[in-house]
Design a protein around this motif. Structure first.
Motif, PDB file in Angstrom:
ATOM      1  N   ALA A  79     -11.677   0.985  -9.951  1.00 49.17           N
ATOM      2  CA  ALA A  79     -10.701   0.986 -10.341  1.00 49.17           C
ATOM      3  C   ALA A  79     -10.011   1.746 -11.869  1.00 49.17           C
ATOM      4  CB  ALA A  79      -9.595   0.119  -9.922  1.00 49.17           C
ATOM      5  N   GLN A  80      -9.182   3.021 -11.714  1.00 41.55           N
ATOM      6  CA  GLN A  80      -9.145   3.427 -13.259  1.00 41.55           C
ATOM      7  C   GLN A  80      -7.659   2.614 -12.976  1.00 41.55           C
ATOM      8  OE1 GLN A  80     -10.903   4.874 -15.430  1.00 41.55           O
ATOM      9  NE2 GLN A  80     -12.775   4.954 -13.351  1.00 41.55           N
ATOM     10  N   PRO A 121      -6.366  -0.858 -13.637  1.00 35.34           N
ATOM     11  CA  PRO A 121      -5.820  -0.893 -11.860  1.00 35.34           C
ATOM     12  C   PRO A 121      -5.047  -1.889 -11.936  1.00 35.34           C
ATOM     13  CG  PRO A 121      -8.380  -2.100 -13.979  1.00 35.34           C
ATOM     14  CD  PRO A 121      -7.722  -0.655 -13.587  1.00 35.34           C
ATOM     15  N   ARG A 142      -2.404   0.584 -11.028  1.00 37.05           N
ATOM     16  CA  ARG A 142      -2.428   1.180  -9.529  1.00 37.05           C
ATOM     17  C   ARG A 142      -1.546  -0.151  -9.183  1.00 37.05           C
ATOM     18  NH1 ARG A 142      -7.393   2.446  -7.449  1.00 37.05           N
ATOM     19  NH2 ARG A 142      -6.469   2.061  -5.489  1.00 37.05           N
ATOM     20  N   CYS A 148       2.714   0.114  -9.596  1.00 35.89           N
ATOM     21  CA  CYS A 148       3.026   1.099  -8.967  1.00 35.89           C
ATOM     22  C   CYS A 148       2.987   0.848  -7.420  1.00 35.89           C
ATOM     23  CB  CYS A 148       2.122   2.493  -9.800  1.00 35.89           C
ATOM     24  SG  CYS A 148       2.843   2.831 -10.991  1.00 35.89           S
ATOM     25  N   LYS A 149       2.289   0.464  -6.659  1.00 36.23           N
ATOM     26  CA  LYS A 149       2.342   0.123  -4.884  1.00 36.23           C
ATOM     27  C   LYS A 149       2.648  -1.388  -4.695  1.00 36.23           C
ATOM     28  CE  LYS A 149      -0.762   3.475  -4.577  1.00 36.23           C
ATOM     29  NZ  LYS A 149      -1.975   4.920  -4.301  1.00 36.23           N
ATOM     30  N   HIS A 150       2.715  -2.520  -5.482  1.00 37.31           N
ATOM     31  CA  HIS A 150       2.177  -4.017  -4.632  1.00 37.31           C
ATOM     32  C   HIS A 150       2.686  -4.576  -5.577  1.00 37.31           C
ATOM     33  CE1 HIS A 150      -1.627  -2.361  -2.433  1.00 37.31           C
ATOM     34  NE2 HIS A 150      -1.411  -1.347  -3.074  1.00 37.31           N
ATOM     35  N   SER A 160     -10.493  -1.801  -4.304  1.00 39.02           N
ATOM     36  CA  SER A 160     -10.203  -1.759  -5.775  1.00 39.02           C
ATOM     37  C   SER A 160      -9.094  -2.145  -7.113  1.00 39.02           C
ATOM     38  CB  SER A 160     -10.142  -0.259  -5.390  1.00 39.02           C
ATOM     39  OG  SER A 160      -8.534  -0.446  -5.606  1.00 39.02           O
ATOM     40  N   ILE A 161      -8.619  -2.818  -7.006  1.00 40.19           N
ATOM     41  CA  ILE A 161      -6.964  -3.611  -7.568  1.00 40.19           C
ATOM     42  C   ILE A 161      -7.684  -5.227  -7.713  1.00 40.19           C
ATOM     43  CG2 ILE A 161      -6.400  -1.333  -8.288  1.00 40.19           C
ATOM     44  CD1 ILE A 161      -4.563  -2.237  -6.468  1.00 40.19           C
ATOM     45  N   GLN A 203      -4.543  -1.543   1.609  1.00 40.62           N
ATOM     46  CA  GLN A 203      -3.468  -0.835   1.364  1.00 40.62           C
ATOM     47  C   GLN A 203      -2.151  -1.222   2.179  1.00 40.62           C
ATOM     48  OE1 GLN A 203      -3.383   0.696  -1.335  1.00 40.62           O
ATOM     49  NE2 GLN A 203      -4.790   0.790  -2.255  1.00 40.62           N
TER      50      GLN A 203
END
Length: 465
Positions: free
Chosen positions: A241-242, A244, A247, A250-252, A382-383, A455
């Protein structure tokens, strides 16, 4: 469901193949290594908490006013404020460079800080520099603890067969009751070897210095463990992950908050013993019970065994009942233990004090044993390290960070423990409500091929995090 890694049975990144016997042996080695490592980490962490309740007030804060015990408990909580930093750092490194690297670094950091506390001069020797140095070393412990848990549980769960994730994940979870057992046992032994003033003068230092030996053992065991197969596959595909952490939030964000509240409900109650509060309350010569230090420490040691057993049983049960159902059962048991705790402790009878702690730890085990598998199944591959570590660290702040200090302040303000019971019951209900917001994802594939499925938010009412 497919297994967590997407390789054929026995296969590994790079084309290596293992027999079924080799694979079973490797999995057992991983579980053993995570148990040993987390036990050493939590031995160090809890040794500090016990000393905060028994020693650090007069030893390090005696010159700072009449609230020396309250200040001592505050240093227990301060370390929690730095757990998110450890979790952010470890999550970033773990998602980019692997779980194993982080586990080695956190083990060494915790051990070094603990050993240095064992040789730290007291307030009488160096004045205000003593509590400052103590707090700095506690901060290092907090950073280490923030990074340790995520790596340990992912190593165990990501190596596990699909249908045994709860049981495998309970391995590193037993590090808490085992660390409690070891720390309270060593403290109790030193209370016998160096009773009275001798314990306050030098006896308390020995458990801290013993950390050096334990760290060497933990390091030796962990360095022989293979990297997590999920991360190994991500690395082979160059899918690390870039950013992480970015990310993750932002999403979770909602998922992080809900999972943090799940742990907060357990952690606040658990820190009645692991944070040293019961030890201080029951042995305070000016308190309502004033029991001897040694027998109380042995009672806590005994309750660590019931916590250990219930943690293992709960992890195993979650593979059959599901994580969510097991947790709900645990919250009910924990609530019963909360209401029984102080009525039994306040009798001043050592056997009833142990009974109160034992009842409490059964519920704690059922709300802790499935946590490794639950958290691992909630976050994308990935995270995942960042997700489980940050959620755990935030939950620790909301739950256990200042629970001993809050309990001390409530008793001081009200003159009784009824308010403490209400506080602990409220935190248990918070954990229950947060659990009810989550969908059960027991058995979901953990590998990177299933990132799209992972996801989808497990929080009820949300289609995407």
């Amino acid at each position: 469901m497919s297994s967590s890694p997407t390789f054929p049975p026995g296969a590994r990144p790079g084309g290596a193949t293992l027999t079924a016997v080799d694979e079973t042996r490797d999995r057992r080695r991983v579980v053993f290594a995570t148990v040993i490592g987390t036990t050493v980490e939590w031995y160090d962490f809890f040794t500090y908490a016990f000393a905060a309740g028994l020693v650090f007030g007069p030893a390090f804060f005696s010159g700072l006013g009449e609230n020396s015990v309250l200040l001592s408990f505050a240093t227990v909580g301060v370390s929690f404020l730095f757990r998110p930093f450890g979790a952010f750092l470890a999550g970033h490194l773990g998602d980019k460079y692997g779980r194993k690297l982080v586990l080695m670094v956190t083990l060494i950091l915790m051990g070094a800080a603990t050993a240095l506390i064992g040789v730290l001069p007291t307030y009488a020797a160096i004045g205000v520099a003593a509590p400052i140095l103590l707090i700095l070393l506690r901060v290092v412990q907090g950073v280490s603890a923030g990074g340790e848990w995520g790596g340990a549980v992912l190593m165990a769960v990501e190596h596990a067969p699909d249908k045994k994730r709860g049981l495998f994940g309970a391995g590193p979870q037993t590090g808490v009751p085992l660390g409690l057992l070891l720390a309270s046992g060593v403290m109790a032994l030193m209370a016998m070897i160096a009773p009275g003033d001798a314990f306050l003068e030098w006896g308390w230092r020995i458990p801290f210095l013993l950390s050096v030996v334990l760290i060497l053992v933990g390091y030796y065991v962990r360095r022989k463990v293979e990297e997590s197969p999920v991360f190994a596959e991500l690395a082979e595909r160059k899918q690390e992950a870039q950013m992480p952490i970015l990310r993750l939030f932002c999403k979770h964000t909602v998922l992080v908050i809900v999972t943090a509240l799940v742990f907060a409900g357990n952690n606040a109650v658990g820190y009645m013993t692991t944070g040293g509060y019961i030890q201080n309350y029951a042995t305070n010569p000016d308190g309502p019970i004033a029991l001897d230090r040694g027998p109380v420490l042995w009672a806590v040691t005994g309750s660590a065994i019931t916590w250990l057993l219930s943690t293992i049983v709960a992890g195993w049960a979650s593979d059959f009942l599901g994580r969510r159902t097991t947790y709900i059962l645990g919250w009910v048991l924990q609530l019963g233990g909360v209401f029984a705790l102080f009525p039994l402790v306040n009798t001043g009878n050592l056997a009833l004090l142990f009974a109160g702690l034992a009842l409490l730890t059964i519920g704690l085990g059922f709300t802790y044993g499935p946590q490794a598998a639950l958290y691992s199944e909630l976050f994308p591959a990935s995270i995942r390290f960042s997700g489980v570590s940050v959620s755990y660290a935030i939950g620790a702040i909301l739950g256990g960070a200042f629970a001993p200090m809050i309990a001390t302040a409530i008793v001081k303000a009200t003159g009784g423990t009824g308010g403490v019971t209400a506080y602990l019951a409220g935190m248990t209900v918070v954990g229950l409500l947060a659990t009810l917001l989550l969908r059960d994802r027991s058995g979901i594939p953990l590998g990177p091929d299933h990132e799209a499925e992972q996801q989808v938010s497990p929080v009820r009412g949300l289609s995407q995090a």
